[in-house]
Scaffold this motif. Sequence first.
Motif, PDB file in Angstrom:
ATOM      1  N   SER A  96       0.619  -1.329   0.376  1.00  0.00           N
ATOM      2  CA  SER A  96       0.139   0.250  -0.264  1.00  0.00           C
ATOM      3  C   SER A  96       1.237   1.343   0.200  1.00  0.00           C
ATOM      4  O   SER A  96       0.719   2.025  -1.075  1.00  0.00           O
ATOM      5  N   MET A  97       2.006   1.361   0.850  1.00  0.00           N
ATOM      6  CA  MET A  97       3.008   2.694   0.774  1.00  0.00           C
ATOM      7  C   MET A  97       3.620   2.218  -0.190  1.00  0.00           C
ATOM      8  O   MET A  97       3.718   3.827  -0.825  1.00  0.00           O
ATOM      9  N   GLY A  98       3.705   1.699  -0.679  1.00  0.00           N
ATOM     10  CA  GLY A  98       4.606   1.278  -2.253  1.00  0.00           C
ATOM     11  C   GLY A  98       3.630   1.952  -3.912  1.00  0.00           C
ATOM     12  O   GLY A  98       3.939   3.063  -4.325  1.00  0.00           O
ATOM     13  N   TYR A  99       2.540   1.478  -3.318  1.00  0.00           N
ATOM     14  CA  TYR A  99       1.485   2.358  -4.481  1.00  0.00           C
ATOM     15  C   TYR A  99       1.326   3.584  -4.172  1.00  0.00           C
ATOM     16  O   TYR A  99       1.150   4.469  -4.711  1.00  0.00           O
ATOM     17  N   VAL A 100       0.957   3.629  -2.504  1.00  0.00           N
ATOM     18  CA  VAL A 100       0.355   5.142  -2.346  1.00  0.00           C
ATOM     19  C   VAL A 100       2.180   5.871  -2.950  1.00  0.00           C
ATOM     20  O   VAL A 100       2.061   7.355  -3.972  1.00  0.00           O
ATOM     21  N   LEU A 101       2.861   5.754  -2.472  1.00  0.00           N
ATOM     22  CA  LEU A 101       4.365   6.448  -3.500  1.00  0.00           C
ATOM     23  C   LEU A 101       4.525   6.997  -5.226  1.00  0.00           C
ATOM     24  O   LEU A 101       4.549   8.002  -4.949  1.00  0.00           O
ATOM     25  N   VAL A 102       4.200   6.059  -5.326  1.00  0.00           N
ATOM     26  CA  VAL A 102       3.925   6.187  -6.966  1.00  0.00           C
ATOM     27  C   VAL A 102       3.018   7.006  -7.268  1.00  0.00           C
ATOM     28  O   VAL A 102       3.432   7.837  -8.321  1.00  0.00           O
ATOM     29  N   ILE A 103       2.150   6.307  -7.145  1.00  0.00           N
ATOM     30  CA  ILE A 103       0.911   7.139  -7.362  1.00  0.00           C
ATOM     31  C   ILE A 103       1.267   8.880  -7.195  1.00  0.00           C
ATOM     32  O   ILE A 103       1.021   9.759  -7.697  1.00  0.00           O
TER      33      ILE A 103
ATOM     34  N   LEU B  70       4.145  12.807   3.060  1.00  0.00           N
ATOM     35  CA  LEU B  70       4.480  11.514   2.433  1.00  0.00           C
ATOM     36  C   LEU B  70       5.778  10.612   2.186  1.00  0.00           C
ATOM     37  O   LEU B  70       6.596   9.694   2.855  1.00  0.00           O
ATOM     38  N   LEU B  71       6.588  11.654   1.583  1.00  0.00           N
ATOM     39  CA  LEU B  71       8.173  10.919   1.686  1.00  0.00           C
ATOM     40  C   LEU B  71       8.993  10.842   2.684  1.00  0.00           C
ATOM     41  O   LEU B  71       9.232   9.925   2.614  1.00  0.00           O
TER      42      LEU B  71
ATOM     43  N   GLY C 105       7.413  -6.345   4.445  1.00  0.00           N
ATOM     44  CA  GLY C 105       6.942  -5.642   4.263  1.00  0.00           C
ATOM     45  C   GLY C 105       7.751  -4.695   3.701  1.00  0.00           C
ATOM     46  O   GLY C 105       7.495  -3.663   2.370  1.00  0.00           O
ATOM     47  N   LEU C 106       9.301  -4.382   3.488  1.00  0.00           N
ATOM     48  CA  LEU C 106      10.082  -3.716   2.644  1.00  0.00           C
ATOM     49  C   LEU C 106      10.075  -4.149   1.396  1.00  0.00           C
ATOM     50  O   LEU C 106      10.320  -2.878   0.056  1.00  0.00           O
ATOM     51  N   LEU C 107      10.009  -5.660   1.207  1.00  0.00           N
ATOM     52  CA  LEU C 107       9.917  -6.011   0.272  1.00  0.00           C
ATOM     53  C   LEU C 107       8.735  -5.228  -0.784  1.00  0.00           C
ATOM     54  O   LEU C 107       9.100  -4.809  -1.874  1.00  0.00           O
ATOM     55  N   GLY C 108       7.153  -5.384  -0.493  1.00  0.00           N
ATOM     56  CA  GLY C 108       6.429  -5.059  -0.860  1.00  0.00           C
ATOM     57  C   GLY C 108       6.906  -3.687  -1.369  1.00  0.00           C
ATOM     58  O   GLY C 108       6.107  -2.948  -2.582  1.00  0.00           O
ATOM     59  N   LEU C 109       6.857  -3.038  -0.431  1.00  0.00           N
ATOM     60  CA  LEU C 109       7.508  -1.012  -0.310  1.00  0.00           C
ATOM     61  C   LEU C 109       8.523  -1.003  -1.668  1.00  0.00           C
ATOM     62  O   LEU C 109       8.240  -0.167  -2.137  1.00  0.00           O
ATOM     63  N   PHE C 110       9.096  -1.932  -2.177  1.00  0.00           N
ATOM     64  CA  PHE C 110      10.526  -1.553  -2.905  1.00  0.00           C
ATOM     65  C   PHE C 110       9.870  -1.749  -4.204  1.00  0.00           C
ATOM     66  O   PHE C 110      10.680  -1.188  -4.986  1.00  0.00           O
TER      67      PHE C 110
END
Lengths: 204, 207
Positions: free
Chosen positions: A37-44, B48-49, B75-80
């Motif tokens: 979810s965090m990755g998705y929001v980051l990209v968007i 957010l960043l 979690g980190l894998l999903g994030l990256f």
Amino acid sequence: MDPGTIVAGILTIAILSFLYGDNPVYKMAETLLVGVSMGYVLVITWTNTLMAVLFKPLFVESEFWLIIPFIFGLFMFGRFHKSTSFLSRYSMAVLIGSGAGVAIPAMLGARTLRQMTATVEMVQGDSFLTIFSGLVVVAGLFSTLSYFYFSREHEGIMGRSARVGTYFLMIFFGTTFGYTVMSRVSTFIGRMDFLLSDFLHLTN
Amino acid sequence: MARLFPQIICGFFGIVLFVLYFLKAPSAKTLYLTITSDYWQIIFAFALLVGVASFIRVNIKKVAKLSEGPYVITGLLGLFAMPVMALLWGIKGDSPFMWVFENVQVPLQATVFALLAFFVASASLRGFKARSVPATILLVSALIALLSRSDIFGWFGNSALEFSEWVRSYPSMSARRGILIGIGLGSVTTSLRVILGIERTWLGKDR
């Protein structure tokens, strides 16, 4: 079977395994959700805000006034070091100050005056039920407000009005609770439908 | 000084935005929209960043711990993985980025929300007891809302459904309006306190 369905099915079961008890599979799925979810929001946010609203207009279209929010945005990173943490207060000052300035007229208009107008308008009507319903709303509104009025002790008429206000509040909480449960149950039915028909093919 | 200048900026932006709201001139409207749209969006994006960077920093410290390591790595894998996929294949409809969104994030999110149905139901079983008049009203109105869409209410015909709609549209809404008016007045007071510098908790503590 579609690989997407297999992945979604396994992850759904992983989350539902929490009903048995807290377990490593559930924890894994939960942290995966947080990360993705965090990755998705980051990209968007990067694509729709930072590139579209800031970097492209600033560096390609030369809209130099954008340097101001850009600097305030960069100040946010000051939080990572003790000596620069005060910088983030400037960014917060812009957000909170402008938010407060917008909130005064907007809240007075939408949350207060419009609600009062709509309440008074409800009493108008040509049938008994319409007028009665409108009067119920007026009575409910005044009694609820009297419950939240703490500048006078809740005694006498004020106390009785506040008590009636709690009844109206209970009706509101009850119906809100009922509709919340319904929405959650309908989501659960949707997940079970996916599991039993799409993933396990047990039903059509 | 570290607290005074942010307070002045806060008050300045508060007063400017308040005045701009009422001005009809096109330039005033443009400035109002620029601040409430572009300024807010950009600063929120940077916030957010900062949040993501903080998440990474906190979690990297935990990786070495045996009890939390595998979860933190997941979690980190999903994030990256999401930004990497977006960078390599874009974010169009049939990209791997959207595939992960539709087949990982959406089902996980929906199931977590669905899981709450059990906890809400078990909490209500324990909490909903008709011990007093307000508790009875709460119980009855919740039952009316719950049963109104079920077949049980269907036995009573349309009038039962109409009654549940009436409860939602009139007595329930009147209390909702009371709460909304309270929130509105509370927001106005808090905003005034912020602009005038009486409310300063947002500045935090000096580190």
